[in-house]
Design a protein around this motif. Sequence first.
Motif, PDB file in Angstrom:
ATOM      1  N   ARG A 100     -56.715 -54.727 -28.605  1.00 54.78           N
ATOM      2  CA  ARG A 100     -57.040 -53.680 -27.629  1.00 54.78           C
ATOM      3  C   ARG A 100     -56.219 -52.416 -27.848  1.00 54.78           C
ATOM      4  NH1 ARG A 100     -55.911 -56.444 -22.547  1.00 54.78           N
ATOM      5  NH2 ARG A 100     -56.119 -58.445 -23.544  1.00 54.78           N
ATOM      6  N   VAL A 101     -54.991 -52.554 -28.274  1.00 54.92           N
ATOM      7  CA  VAL A 101     -54.132 -51.393 -28.489  1.00 54.92           C
ATOM      8  C   VAL A 101     -54.343 -50.827 -29.898  1.00 54.92           C
ATOM      9  CG1 VAL A 101     -51.715 -50.670 -28.730  1.00 54.92           C
ATOM     10  CG2 VAL A 101     -52.403 -52.140 -26.825  1.00 54.92           C
ATOM     11  N   LYS A 102     -54.445 -51.678 -30.884  1.00 55.31           N
ATOM     12  CA  LYS A 102     -54.520 -51.229 -32.274  1.00 55.31           C
ATOM     13  C   LYS A 102     -55.864 -50.580 -32.597  1.00 55.31           C
ATOM     14  CE  LYS A 102     -52.546 -51.000 -36.296  1.00 55.31           C
ATOM     15  NZ  LYS A 102     -51.426 -50.139 -36.525  1.00 55.31           N
ATOM     16  N   THR A 103     -56.947 -51.083 -32.041  1.00 56.68           N
ATOM     17  CA  THR A 103     -58.265 -50.518 -32.349  1.00 56.68           C
ATOM     18  C   THR A 103     -58.354 -49.045 -31.965  1.00 56.68           C
ATOM     19  OG1 THR A 103     -59.296 -52.686 -32.126  1.00 56.68           O
ATOM     20  CG2 THR A 103     -60.760 -50.788 -31.961  1.00 56.68           C
ATOM     21  N   PRO A 104     -57.985 -48.669 -30.748  1.00 54.38           N
ATOM     22  CA  PRO A 104     -58.024 -47.237 -30.424  1.00 54.38           C
ATOM     23  C   PRO A 104     -57.068 -46.429 -31.300  1.00 54.38           C
ATOM     24  CG  PRO A 104     -57.854 -48.534 -28.409  1.00 54.38           C
ATOM     25  CD  PRO A 104     -57.685 -49.464 -29.557  1.00 54.38           C
ATOM     26  N   ALA A 105     -55.918 -46.998 -31.648  1.00 53.40           N
ATOM     27  CA  ALA A 105     -54.970 -46.272 -32.502  1.00 53.40           C
ATOM     28  C   ALA A 105     -55.582 -46.021 -33.870  1.00 53.40           C
ATOM     29  CB  ALA A 105     -53.673 -47.065 -32.634  1.00 53.40           C
ATOM     30  N   ILE A 106     -56.276 -47.014 -34.421  1.00 54.36           N
ATOM     31  CA  ILE A 106     -56.928 -46.849 -35.729  1.00 54.36           C
ATOM     32  C   ILE A 106     -58.045 -45.809 -35.628  1.00 54.36           C
ATOM     33  CG2 ILE A 106     -58.387 -48.019 -37.434  1.00 54.36           C
ATOM     34  CD1 ILE A 106     -56.713 -50.552 -36.906  1.00 54.36           C
ATOM     35  N   LEU A 107     -58.825 -45.920 -34.557  1.00 59.55           N
ATOM     36  CA  LEU A 107     -59.907 -44.947 -34.362  1.00 59.55           C
ATOM     37  C   LEU A 107     -59.360 -43.532 -34.207  1.00 59.55           C
ATOM     38  CD1 LEU A 107     -62.283 -46.949 -31.998  1.00 59.55           C
ATOM     39  CD2 LEU A 107     -62.654 -46.405 -34.414  1.00 59.55           C
ATOM     40  N   LEU A 108     -58.279 -43.404 -33.453  1.00 59.90           N
ATOM     41  CA  LEU A 108     -57.653 -42.100 -33.267  1.00 59.90           C
ATOM     42  C   LEU A 108     -57.133 -41.556 -34.587  1.00 59.90           C
ATOM     43  CD1 LEU A 108     -56.791 -39.838 -31.374  1.00 59.90           C
ATOM     44  CD2 LEU A 108     -54.708 -41.143 -30.909  1.00 59.90           C
ATOM     45  N   GLN A 109     -56.456 -42.414 -35.350  1.00 62.77           N
ATOM     46  CA  GLN A 109     -55.943 -41.997 -36.651  1.00 62.77           C
ATOM     47  C   GLN A 109     -57.084 -41.577 -37.558  1.00 62.77           C
ATOM     48  OE1 GLN A 109     -52.584 -41.720 -37.490  1.00 62.77           O
ATOM     49  NE2 GLN A 109     -53.477 -40.605 -39.220  1.00 62.77           N
ATOM     50  N   SER A 110     -58.155 -42.335 -37.537  1.00 65.89           N
ATOM     51  CA  SER A 110     -59.321 -42.005 -38.357  1.00 65.89           C
ATOM     52  C   SER A 110     -59.923 -40.657 -37.935  1.00 65.89           C
ATOM     53  CB  SER A 110     -60.362 -43.116 -38.231  1.00 65.89           C
ATOM     54  OG  SER A 110     -61.527 -42.772 -38.914  1.00 65.89           O
ATOM     55  N   ALA A 111     -60.006 -40.423 -36.630  1.00 71.54           N
ATOM     56  CA  ALA A 111     -60.542 -39.155 -36.122  1.00 71.54           C
ATOM     57  C   ALA A 111     -59.638 -37.995 -36.518  1.00 71.54           C
ATOM     58  CB  ALA A 111     -60.707 -39.220 -34.611  1.00 71.54           C
ATOM     59  N   LEU A 112     -58.309 -38.210 -36.443  1.00 73.31           N
ATOM     60  CA  LEU A 112     -57.364 -37.163 -36.835  1.00 73.31           C
ATOM     61  C   LEU A 112     -57.496 -36.849 -38.320  1.00 73.31           C
ATOM     62  CD1 LEU A 112     -54.106 -38.093 -34.878  1.00 73.31           C
ATOM     63  CD2 LEU A 112     -55.459 -36.016 -34.627  1.00 73.31           C
ATOM     64  N   ASP A 113     -57.596 -37.881 -39.124  1.00 75.47           N
ATOM     65  CA  ASP A 113     -57.748 -37.689 -40.567  1.00 75.47           C
ATOM     66  C   ASP A 113     -59.035 -36.918 -40.869  1.00 75.47           C
ATOM     67  OD1 ASP A 113     -55.384 -39.024 -41.010  1.00 75.47           O
ATOM     68  OD2 ASP A 113     -56.333 -40.927 -41.583  1.00 75.47           O
ATOM     69  N   ARG A 114     -60.129 -37.283 -40.218  1.00 73.11           N
ATOM     70  CA  ARG A 114     -61.402 -36.593 -40.426  1.00 73.11           C
ATOM     71  C   ARG A 114     -61.296 -35.143 -39.969  1.00 73.11           C
ATOM     72  NH1 ARG A 114     -65.475 -39.354 -37.238  1.00 73.11           N
ATOM     73  NH2 ARG A 114     -64.913 -37.846 -35.665  1.00 73.11           N
ATOM     74  N   TYR A 115     -60.655 -34.906 -38.848  1.00 74.18           N
ATOM     75  CA  TYR A 115     -60.468 -33.550 -38.325  1.00 74.18           C
ATOM     76  C   TYR A 115     -59.686 -32.703 -39.318  1.00 74.18           C
ATOM     77  CZ  TYR A 115     -58.898 -29.757 -35.326  1.00 74.18           C
ATOM     78  OH  TYR A 115     -58.633 -28.514 -34.808  1.00 74.18           O
ATOM     79  N   ARG A 116     -58.590 -33.311 -39.843  1.00 74.33           N
ATOM     80  CA  ARG A 116     -57.775 -32.574 -40.823  1.00 74.33           C
ATOM     81  C   ARG A 116     -58.574 -32.261 -42.076  1.00 74.33           C
ATOM     82  NH1 ARG A 116     -52.717 -36.417 -39.875  1.00 74.33           N
ATOM     83  NH2 ARG A 116     -51.877 -35.371 -38.044  1.00 74.33           N
TER      84      ARG A 116
END
Length: 124
Positions: A100-116
Motif C-alpha cells: 500500500r505504501v510502496k505502490t504509490p511511491a513507485i507510481l509517484l517516482q514514475s510520474a516524476l521521471d516522466r515529467y522530467r
Amino acid sequence: MGTNGNRSQKKLQQDGDGKTVAELELECEGVAIDEVAVQEASLEAELEDLRKQQGEAGDVRFKTRRAYQVIGGDDSAAHAAAAREEALTEMAEAAERYVRVKTPAILLQSALDRYRREKQAISY
C-alpha cells in the motif's frame, strides 16, 4: 510337638478365615487335593506369565513415553504452531502495508521521471 501343633492350629485359624479345624475339615470334604494342587500350579504359571507381560508392557510404555517427550510431547509444539501462525499473520499484514505504501511511491517516482523527461524534451 505341642508347639508345632499349636502353631499349625493358629496358622489354620488365620488362613481359614477364623474357622475352627472341624469347620475347615468339613469344608474340605470331597475336594480332590491333587486337582487343587494342579490347578494351583497352573494358576501360578499363568500369574507368572501375566507378570512377565506386565513388565514388558511397562517397558514399552516407558520407551513410548520417552520417545513422546523427545519429540516435544508437551504443549510446546502447540505453542510453537500458534506462534508460527501469529508470525505469518503479522508478515502478511506487513506485506500488505508495504504494498500500500510502496505502490504509490513507485507510481509517484514514475510520474516524476516522466515529467522530467517531458520537460527536458521540451527544453531542447
